[in-house]
Structure formats: C-alpha cells, structure tokens
Design a protein around this motif. Structure first.
Motif, short mmCIF file in Angstrom:
data_model
loop_
_atom_site.label_atom_id
_atom_site.label_comp_id
_atom_site.label_asym_id
_atom_site.label_seq_id
_atom_site.Cartn_x
_atom_site.Cartn_y
_atom_site.Cartn_z
N GLN A 1 16.03 -0.29 4.85
CA GLN A 1 15.16 0.20 3.85
C GLN A 1 13.68 0.75 4.55
OE1 GLN A 1 15.63 -1.99 0.35
NE2 GLN A 1 13.35 -3.06 0.60
N VAL A 2 13.24 1.58 3.56
CA VAL A 2 11.83 1.66 3.94
C VAL A 2 10.84 0.47 3.84
CG1 VAL A 2 9.61 2.88 3.25
CG2 VAL A 2 11.95 4.33 3.40
N GLU A 3 10.21 0.14 5.02
CA GLU A 3 9.27 -0.75 5.13
C GLU A 3 7.67 -0.13 5.28
OE1 GLU A 3 10.27 -3.44 8.27
OE2 GLU A 3 12.43 -3.62 7.32
N GLY A 4 7.67 1.13 5.63
CA GLY A 4 6.21 1.84 5.69
C GLY A 4 6.37 2.83 6.71
N VAL A 5 5.17 3.25 6.94
CA VAL A 5 4.88 4.37 7.85
C VAL A 5 3.81 4.25 9.03
CG1 VAL A 5 3.97 6.90 7.87
CG2 VAL A 5 5.15 5.95 5.93
N ARG A 6 4.40 4.49 10.28
CA ARG A 6 3.48 4.48 11.35
C ARG A 6 2.80 5.90 11.53
NH1 ARG A 6 3.87 5.48 16.94
NH2 ARG A 6 6.08 6.28 16.67
N ALA A 7 1.28 5.77 11.44
CA ALA A 7 0.52 6.93 11.30
C ALA A 7 -0.47 6.73 12.42
CB ALA A 7 -0.01 7.11 10.08
N ALA A 8 -1.28 8.00 12.53
CA ALA A 8 -2.36 7.99 13.47
C ALA A 8 -3.14 9.16 12.90
CB ALA A 8 -1.74 8.63 15.07
N ARG A 9 -4.54 8.77 13.48
CA ARG A 9 -5.61 9.81 13.11
C ARG A 9 -5.23 11.03 14.16
NH1 ARG A 9 -9.80 11.07 9.79
NH2 ARG A 9 -11.73 11.58 10.76
N ILE A 10 -5.72 12.24 13.59
CA ILE A 10 -5.38 13.42 14.18
C ILE A 10 -6.70 14.22 14.29
CG2 ILE A 10 -3.01 13.56 13.55
CD1 ILE A 10 -3.77 15.60 11.53
#
Length: 401
Positions: free
Chosen positions: A251-260
C-alpha cells in the motif's frame, strides 16, 4: 408517453427536468448512480460572502422539486446506445429501450488521469474519488495524504478533505512529461491559481496576487517561490516541488519528490521522501461526451472548454433534430452554470414541443446563464466566453450546411 428523456441526474439534468416538467412535458431522467445529484453530491465549500454551498442539500432540493412535478427518476440505470428512429430518439439501457421525441444528454465530466510511477498502489485515488468517499460515502480516505496536481479543482477538494478532518500534508506537482503537459509546469500552474487568488483566506495572498498581472512578475514569483510552499488553509501548496514516484509495497507509504526548476526540471540532489498513507492525483476535468458521439453529434475541440465538446447553440440544441446537451458535457464550468444551462435546455425542449407558455421565459433563462457565468466564484478558464462563442458559430455553420 414520454415527451423528453434526460440522461444524467446532475445539476444540469435535474434543472432541465424541472423547467420542462413545469411547462407540461412528461419527463424521464436516467442516471447510472444510485441517487440523483451528480457532482453536486460531493460539493461543500464556503462562498466569498460567507454563505456555505452544500451540494448534498441542493441535490435533495432539486430531486424533491422534480418528483413533485411528476418527473420519473430512474437511478441505477446505464445507457449504452443511442439511435435516431424516424422522428424519435431511442436509448438502450440496462432496463430496456425507451423512446422520446426529445433527448437531453447531460452526462457531465470525467477526471483526466495523470499517470505517476506507483499510481496502481492501494491508497492511490483520483481527487474526485476522495471527494465522493468523504462527502458522499462518509468514508475516511486516510490519516495523512499528499495531493499530486495543483489546480482549481484539487485546491477546493483539499479544503473539503481538511474540513472533514483529513490531514493533507501538502500539494505538489506531477512529474513533467508529454502526458502531464502543463500540469507539471510551474508557470502554467501559477497563472491558473491567480484566477482563484481572490478566494484565498490570507489577505496577504489576495493582495500579492493583484501585483502579478504581468508575465514577467509571474516568472519572478515562480523563481522566488518558497521551498516550504505557500500555505492555503494551512495546506502547503508547492509549485517548485514535483512527485517522482509513489512509494510502497502492499500500500501507499509515501511519495518520492524533488525540488524543480522554474521550467519543471528536477534539481539534482534535491530528492526527499514525503510520508503519507494515501495519495490523490488531480489531473483536471474533461467533458464526458461519448454518448453524444454515439448519437452522431458533431464535435469541436475547444481547450478553453476542457476538450472535445458537442456543437450546440445558445439554447443548448445540437445540430441534430430533437437532441440537446447541457452542463459540463458542453464545457467545464461550475454547478451553478450547469443548472442555468439545464433550465435553458428544459425550456427550449418545451418550446420545441409547442408547450412553452411564454417565450420570455427562455429569453430570461438565457440572460441568467450569462449572469451566472460572469459572476461565478471560480472561473475554470479565462477564455470560456470566447470558447462558447466559437462553439456557437460552428454550430450555426453546421446547421446551415
């Protein structure tokens, strides 16, 4: 005998049923959902004047009024085919075939999907699904979530989730790609949000938005956009952070994100993990027009209206005899605009049947559509009026062939 069939029991369909039934038409409304109301059922927000718009209550009011006028409400019924048979329209449904000389298609809109790596994990849903689960089904979608996609619709629904006690950790952009298009471009999102800045709870945001009328000021605002985002109702809205991947095993555990960067390119070394137990993806709305296409209605692609829309005149009549359209199938706007369009369509059908008691009623309804559109709290696109005019000209040209 049925005088008019209406496909869709949303704001446009219900308003049309009421307007036509008042003029003496026998009306049947068909909808695949188990209760009338359509998109109204999930709406709950505060207007700028402090009055709360309760979609559930509005849907109940319209449903009750329609039934008191003798409208037949057929829910849990799907329509899968439409055909013109001599002087009548025949619709094929899961309950059999029905015919009527007049047909209104008011099927509304559907959400546009924006694929993000990991979007098939349990706990990932569209922003509209979260709205329905929260406001209609009374189901808690999760404890802490991330919204991927910043637009007028997602900001409004994020606020609704918050009012229901659901914590929205932050709102970020989707990864930039050929599929996501402008949804992953900070400059385009900035322009779209400026159209609803007057609704912001912070006086500072409302005041600041008035200074960003020029393109260069908007570019400057994007380049200086704070890394921590700008809070709206304590929900951080990020225009310089984008999702790279939705993370989880079962199941969802989080989101890998980055500054753009201001052009949407990920900044190397800026990746971070955003913990969440649910993720909402918001890609906007597009007209749900498949049934109009099956009926043979001609279309036009109008970006300001959300995509492909069936041609129609100001009375919501298509170039095909006896076929009308109203609501978001004709262009993405508010529920109030859809209701006013439905009233026009209902009166126009009554006129076609020779039952309209007073032509001034239709004239007044047409003026009301323009008034509601001009004063709408949320303008989904700055060129809606121009798009509407374009459709009208194309419909007239088609009819004159």
């Amino acid at each position: 005998m049925i005088d008019a069939l209406i496909i869709g029991a949303g704001p446009a369909g219900l308003a049309a049923a009421i307007a036509s039934a008042r003029q003496g038409l026998s009306v049947r409304v068909v909808d695949e959902f188990y209760r009338p109301g359509g998109r109204l059922l999930g709406q709950l927000h505060e207007e700028p004047d402090g009055v709360w718009w309760n979609g559930l209550a509005e849907a109940a009011r319209l449903d009750q009024e329609a039934k008191e006028l003798g409208v037949q409400m057929c829910c849990r019924v799907s329509v899968y085919d439409i055909a013109r048979c001599e002087d009548r329209w025949r619709i094929a449904t899961t309950e059999g075939e029905w015919e009527a000389p007049l047909l209104l298609i008011a099927t509304g809109a559907s959400e546009t999907a924006v694929p993000v790596p990991g979007w098939t994990l349990p706990g990932v849903m569209s922003i509209g699904a979260a709205q329905v689960m929260t406001n209609v089904q009374r189901v808690r979608v999760g404890k802490k979530g991330v919204v991927i996609g910043v637009n007028i619709l997602s900001v409004a629904i994020a606020r609704e989730l918050q009012l229901a006690g659901v914590h929205v950790e932050q709102m970020i952009l989707p990864p930039q790609s050929a599929v996501s298009g402008n949804a992953g471009h900070p400059h385009e999102i900035m322009r779209s949000l400026l159209r609803v800045a007057h609704l912001a709870p912070s006086p500072l945001i409302r005041w600041g938005s008035k200074l960003m009328g020029s393109a260069w000021m908007q570019r400057l605002a994007v380049s200086l956009y704070p890394a921590q985002g700008v809070p709206m109702w304590d929900i951080p809205i990020h225009l310089r952070t984008a999702a790279l991947e939705i993370v989880g095993t079962s199941q969802v555990e989080g989101v890998r994100a980055a500054r753009i960067s201001p052009d949407g390119t990920p900044v190397p070394g800026s990746e971070r993990f955003l913990s969440a137990d649910f993720v909402c993806i918001a890609g906007g709305l597009s007209p749900l027009a498949e049934l109009a296409a099956i009926a043979g209605c001609p279309f036009a692609y109008i970006p300001a209206l959300g995509g492909h829309v069936p041609l129609h005149n100001e009375c919501m009549q298509s170039p095909l005899p006896g076929l009308y359209v109203a609501g978001n199938i004709t262009g993405i706007e508010s529920a109030k605009v859809a209701m006013s369009q439905g009233t026009v369509a209902g009166l126009a059908m009554a006129k076609a049947a020779g039952l309209l008691a007073d032509d001034s009623l239709l004239t007044q309804a047409l003026h009301h559509v323009n008034h509601v559109r001009k004063n709408a709290t949320i303008q989904f696109h700055p060129d809606i009026a121009a798009g509407r005019a374009q459709v009208g000209k194309m419909a007239a040209a088609w009819a004159g062939r």
